[in-house]
Design a protein around this motif. Structure first.
Motif, PDB file in Angstrom:
ATOM      1  N   GLU A 195      -0.143 111.337-111.390  1.00 13.62           N
ATOM      2  CA  GLU A 195      -0.189 110.097-112.173  1.00 13.62           C
ATOM      3  C   GLU A 195       1.127 109.826-112.899  1.00 13.62           C
ATOM      4  O   GLU A 195       1.860 110.738-113.224  1.00 13.62           O
ATOM      5  CB  GLU A 195      -1.330 110.184-113.210  1.00 13.62           C
ATOM      6  N   ARG A 196       1.408 108.528-113.151  1.00 14.40           N
ATOM      7  CA  ARG A 196       2.627 108.205-113.907  1.00 14.40           C
ATOM      8  C   ARG A 196       2.406 108.481-115.400  1.00 14.40           C
ATOM      9  O   ARG A 196       3.290 108.965-116.098  1.00 14.40           O
ATOM     10  CB  ARG A 196       3.043 106.745-113.713  1.00 14.40           C
ATOM     11  N   ILE A 197       1.216 108.174-115.881  1.00 13.42           N
ATOM     12  CA  ILE A 197       0.950 108.352-117.313  1.00 13.42           C
ATOM     13  C   ILE A 197      -0.199 109.351-117.501  1.00 13.42           C
ATOM     14  O   ILE A 197      -1.292 109.157-116.952  1.00 13.42           O
ATOM     15  CB  ILE A 197       0.590 107.019-117.989  1.00 13.42           C
ATOM     16  N   ALA A 198       0.075 110.417-118.239  1.00 12.66           N
ATOM     17  CA  ALA A 198      -0.948 111.430-118.528  1.00 12.66           C
ATOM     18  C   ALA A 198      -1.317 111.329-119.996  1.00 12.66           C
ATOM     19  O   ALA A 198      -0.443 111.427-120.865  1.00 12.66           O
ATOM     20  CB  ALA A 198      -0.422 112.815-118.208  1.00 12.66           C
ATOM     21  N   ILE A 199      -2.609 111.098-120.248  1.00  8.14           N
ATOM     22  CA  ILE A 199      -3.060 110.926-121.627  1.00  8.14           C
ATOM     23  C   ILE A 199      -3.930 112.128-121.997  1.00  8.14           C
ATOM     24  O   ILE A 199      -4.906 112.413-121.304  1.00  8.14           O
ATOM     25  CB  ILE A 199      -3.875 109.621-121.761  1.00  8.14           C
ATOM     26  N   PHE A 200      -3.554 112.836-123.058  1.00  7.85           N
ATOM     27  CA  PHE A 200      -4.326 114.015-123.484  1.00  7.85           C
ATOM     28  C   PHE A 200      -5.190 113.665-124.688  1.00  7.85           C
ATOM     29  O   PHE A 200      -4.685 113.368-125.766  1.00  7.85           O
ATOM     30  CB  PHE A 200      -3.393 115.188-123.800  1.00  7.85           C
ATOM     31  N   THR A 201      -6.493 113.666-124.454  1.00 13.47           N
ATOM     32  CA  THR A 201      -7.431 113.401-125.537  1.00 13.47           C
ATOM     33  C   THR A 201      -8.309 114.636-125.727  1.00 13.47           C
ATOM     34  O   THR A 201      -8.271 115.553-124.924  1.00 13.47           O
ATOM     35  CB  THR A 201      -8.369 112.222-125.211  1.00 13.47           C
ATOM     36  N   GLY A 202      -9.106 114.617-126.767  1.00 19.37           N
ATOM     37  CA  GLY A 202     -10.026 115.732-126.958  1.00 19.37           C
ATOM     38  C   GLY A 202     -10.512 115.822-128.373  1.00 19.37           C
ATOM     39  O   GLY A 202     -10.087 115.060-129.256  1.00 19.37           O
ATOM     40  N   HIS A 203     -11.372 116.800-128.562  1.00 20.35           N
ATOM     41  CA  HIS A 203     -11.889 117.080-129.893  1.00 20.35           C
ATOM     42  C   HIS A 203     -10.733 117.531-130.780  1.00 20.35           C
ATOM     43  O   HIS A 203      -9.778 118.123-130.307  1.00 20.35           O
ATOM     44  CB  HIS A 203     -12.949 118.178-129.783  1.00 20.35           C
ATOM     45  N   PHE A 204     -10.866 117.242-132.046  1.00 17.64           N
ATOM     46  CA  PHE A 204      -9.913 117.673-133.062  1.00 17.64           C
ATOM     47  C   PHE A 204      -9.692 119.190-132.965  1.00 17.64           C
ATOM     48  O   PHE A 204     -10.651 119.960-133.030  1.00 17.64           O
ATOM     49  CB  PHE A 204     -10.538 117.281-134.399  1.00 17.64           C
TER      50      PHE A 204
ATOM     51  N   PHE B  79      -2.380  99.874-120.180  1.00 19.11           N
ATOM     52  CA  PHE B  79      -2.857 100.969-119.324  1.00 19.11           C
ATOM     53  C   PHE B  79      -3.561 100.443-118.074  1.00 19.11           C
ATOM     54  O   PHE B  79      -3.426 100.988-116.995  1.00 19.11           O
ATOM     55  CB  PHE B  79      -3.816 101.893-120.097  1.00 19.11           C
ATOM     56  N   LYS B  80      -4.293  99.362-118.226  1.00 17.19           N
ATOM     57  CA  LYS B  80      -5.108  98.932-117.077  1.00 17.19           C
ATOM     58  C   LYS B  80      -4.240  98.468-115.896  1.00 17.19           C
ATOM     59  O   LYS B  80      -4.720  98.400-114.780  1.00 17.19           O
ATOM     60  CB  LYS B  80      -6.148  97.893-117.499  1.00 17.19           C
ATOM     61  N   GLU B  81      -2.961  98.179-116.165  1.00 12.59           N
ATOM     62  CA  GLU B  81      -2.034  97.811-115.089  1.00 12.59           C
ATOM     63  C   GLU B  81      -1.355  99.052-114.504  1.00 12.59           C
ATOM     64  O   GLU B  81      -0.487  98.939-113.650  1.00 12.59           O
ATOM     65  CB  GLU B  81      -0.911  96.896-115.640  1.00 12.59           C
ATOM     66  N   GLU B  82      -1.687 100.234-115.023  1.00  9.75           N
ATOM     67  CA  GLU B  82      -0.912 101.438-114.721  1.00  9.75           C
ATOM     68  C   GLU B  82      -1.688 102.471-113.917  1.00  9.75           C
ATOM     69  O   GLU B  82      -2.917 102.432-113.831  1.00  9.75           O
ATOM     70  CB  GLU B  82      -0.481 102.110-116.044  1.00  9.75           C
ATOM     71  N   ASP B  83      -0.910 103.433-113.382  1.00  5.17           N
ATOM     72  CA  ASP B  83      -1.481 104.598-112.722  1.00  5.17           C
ATOM     73  C   ASP B  83      -1.562 105.704-113.775  1.00  5.17           C
ATOM     74  O   ASP B  83      -0.546 106.267-114.168  1.00  5.17           O
ATOM     75  CB  ASP B  83      -0.542 104.991-111.576  1.00  5.17           C
ATOM     76  N   TYR B  84      -2.768 105.946-114.294  1.00  3.96           N
ATOM     77  CA  TYR B  84      -2.881 106.912-115.395  1.00  3.96           C
ATOM     78  C   TYR B  84      -4.072 107.842-115.207  1.00  3.96           C
ATOM     79  O   TYR B  84      -5.012 107.545-114.471  1.00  3.96           O
ATOM     80  CB  TYR B  84      -3.006 106.190-116.746  1.00  3.96           C
ATOM     81  N   ARG B  85      -3.995 108.978-115.888  1.00  6.78           N
ATOM     82  CA  ARG B  85      -5.140 109.878-115.975  1.00  6.78           C
ATOM     83  C   ARG B  85      -5.427 110.123-117.451  1.00  6.78           C
ATOM     84  O   ARG B  85      -4.491 110.237-118.243  1.00  6.78           O
ATOM     85  CB  ARG B  85      -4.833 111.235-115.344  1.00  6.78           C
TER      86      ARG B  85
END
Lengths: 224, 353
Positions: free
Chosen positions: A6-15, A116-122
């Motif tokens: 992916e071009r954009i990697a987004i790291f989310t998660g619990h605190f 983001f919706k225009e992008e290749d992301y995970r």
């Protein structure tokens, strides 16, 4: 460890799940294989122990760091930098977003939904089952749903980062794996990585060892 | 029980809930916000109440009220917020009520900054509020110790009908470490003084800190001081680390004690023998322990290490009582001393010793 396509990697998660360590390590891996890399510190929750504190180390590796305004200055103002919009222009860059914890932290992400919706992301969701309030299947799925609602983005991949810091053993990681596998089946999202200290990862069974993501720890108290 | 990974602030909140605390009144301030956030989420699930008050002054007076009604209750804040709570603390002590007060210290004076500091030592142990008073001040140096001391703190408060303060700093509040919550039998003591409604035939119960008659007030203060003597006798806690044969003994608490242990290891590699006296209670201060090590021939000097301009150093000097020189090294304003800088300071002391 293979950096995702992916071009954009987004790291989310619990605190406190380990997003910042993962985002920094992922950026380092991307830069090491030759990607032009940008890391965006989107954490508006934590006053310290954050990506921006490691700016020098990251820049040494050629990684550009975009921080919230005033991050690390002691000013407790959750204000995001307009520079963030530049990452949607420079399409030859690999971009890593380190998002603040919980649904509250993910709110900052929602602002960028139209881009983001225009992008290749995970969207990676980092799980540590040794954290309170995220130790069982239902609590984790509830948090994933809240984060998806606040960020307006769907979680695409799971990461098992179960640990108790310097006392982690393979048992912690495998207990986590059992829970993360159940969640993966239930919400139909793949497990992208199993992350931890290299010596802990050695204990992983062969069939899942390809998912191993060895971590170099950056967030330490000043005496460690 | 399996260990979990927790931030210091979360661990404080969870420990309080497990110790039977069901009421939290506070007002947000960095770097302790995870405490009220955790309480807001968890207290309603265990039949408790969380209230974000309109100010710190209001929060401490809610604590006063709940403690008077016999509840196991706490509040938390960081330096400027604790300053605002001083009047209430003095009232609570005057009215002899138990509660837990947590201060996750940041740099001051004034609004200061949000980075870790130990510059509220004087306020905590010398009384930031008015009147003749003391309270037990507990200073954890790890997340596990935070859990244990929070749980003990409620019991100590009940035992003496006096508030207990847990004094941490932003580093301890924000860092993460593995912790274990040991099973404890929570036995809340009978509180025959609590104002829970006047029942037929019972004498009225009155919570009060006002004594108009001077003799009555002196008698009351003498009564409080008999409790303080008991606290000094029973509650003083201290850790001595590597003091046997040490030529210089570092005195430090909390975060700086963690740093000191690193300094001791680094110094050992260079053939320098250092020790650490770590007060776990800042009041009562472990003056006897420090005095004992000051008597020892091998002890040539003390170095007090603080994240302040030097506050505890005064108590160390009083304890050493001129028997050995007492030096000071500190950083302030949110700066954290590095082990290397402390070791350099030790070397300078050795040159003049």
């Amino acid at each position: 460890m293979n950096v995702g396509p992916e071009r954009i990697a987004i790291f989310t998660g619990h605190f406190g799940s380990g997003k910042t360590e993962l985002a920094i390590n992922y950026s380092m891996a991307a830069a090491a294989r030759g990607d032009k890399t940008v890391i965006v510190d989107l954490d508006i929750v934590n006053p310290f122990f954050r990506t921006t504190e490691k700016k020098d180390v990251l820049e040494e590796q050629g990684i550009k760091v975009i921080s919230p305004n005033f991050a690390g200055t002691g000013l407790d103002i959750p204000s995001l930098s307009a520079q963030i919009y530049s990452v949607f222009q420079k399409r030859d860059h690999k971009v890593i977003f380190d998002v603040g914890g919980d649904d509250i932290g993910a709110t900052a992400l929602g602002t960028f939904y139209p881009y983001f919706k225009e992008e290749d992301y995970r969207v990676y969701y980092v799980i540590n089952v040794r954290r309170p309030l995220s130790s069982n299947e239902q609590d984790i799925i509830d948090m994933i749903e809240s984060i998806q609602a606040n960020s307006r983005l769907g979680v695409s991949h799971l990461i098992n980062n179960s640990n108790i810091s310097y006392e982690t053993t393979i048992c912690d990681l495998l207990d986590g794996q059992a829970i993360v596998e159940k969640i993966s089946m239930k919400i139909n999202r793949p497990i992208a990585y199993i992350s931890g200290m290299p010596e802990v990862l050695k204990g992983l069974p062969v069939e899942i060892r390809t998912k191993a993501f060895p971590l170099n720890i950056f967030m330490r108290p000043p005496w460690a | 029980m399996t260990k979990v990974l927790m931030k210091g602030n979360e661990a404080i909140a969870e420990a309080a809930i497990q110790a039977g605390c069901r009421y939290f009144f506070g007002y947000p301030i960095t770097p302790q916000n995870e405490i009220p956030a955790y309480m807001a989420k968890m207290l309603p699930k265990v039949g408790g109440s969380f209230i974000q008050a309109e100010s710190e002054v209001s929060a401490i007076n809610m604590v006063y009220g709940a403690a008077g009604a016999g509840a196991r209750v706490m509040t938390s804040s960081s330096s400027p917020g604790i300053s605002l709570k001083q009047e209430g603390i003095s009232y609570i002590i005057g009215a002899e009520l138990p509660c837990l007060i947590v201060n996750i210290v940041r740099g001051g004076p004034g609004l200061g900054g949000i980075q870790p500091a130990q510059s509220d030592y004087f306020q905590a142990v010398k009384g930031g509020g008015h009147g003749d008073y003391h309270m037990v001040v507990l200073a954890p140096a790890s997340i596990q110790e935070m859990v244990d001391l929070v749980m003990d703190g409620f019991d100590i408060a009940d035992r003496y009908r006096n508030p207990v303060m847990v004094l941490g700093d932003g580093m301890l509040g924000q860092m993460m470490e593995p912790v274990e919550f040991k099973e404890r039998d929570i036995v809340l003591p009978e509180k025959p003084w609590a104002t829970t409604g006047n029942k037929d035939g019972e004498p009225r119960r009155i919570i009060n800190s006002l004594f108009i008659d001077a003799q009555a007030l002196e008698d009351h203060v003498h009564k409080l001081y008999r409790k303080y003597e008991e606290m000094k006798k029973n509650e003083t806690r201290v850790e001595c680390y590597n003091c046997q044969d040490a030529e210089i003994i570092i005195v430090a608490y909390g975060t700086t004690a963690r740093i000191a242990k690193n300094v001791i290891q680094m110094a050992a590699q260079e053939g320098i023998n250092l020790g650490l006296i770590r007060p776990i209670t800042l009041w009562p201060f472990p003056d006897d322990t420090i005095d004992r090590w000051a008597e020892a021939d091998h002890t040539k000097a003390f170095l007090t290490l603080e994240m302040s301009m030097g506050q505890m150093v005064e108590d160390v000097k009083l304890s050493v009582n001129g028997k050995k020189p007492v030096y000071f090294y500190g950083r302030t304003g949110g700066m954290v001393p590095t082990p290397r800088a402390v070791l350099e300071e030790i070397k300078k002391i050795r040159e003049v010793m």
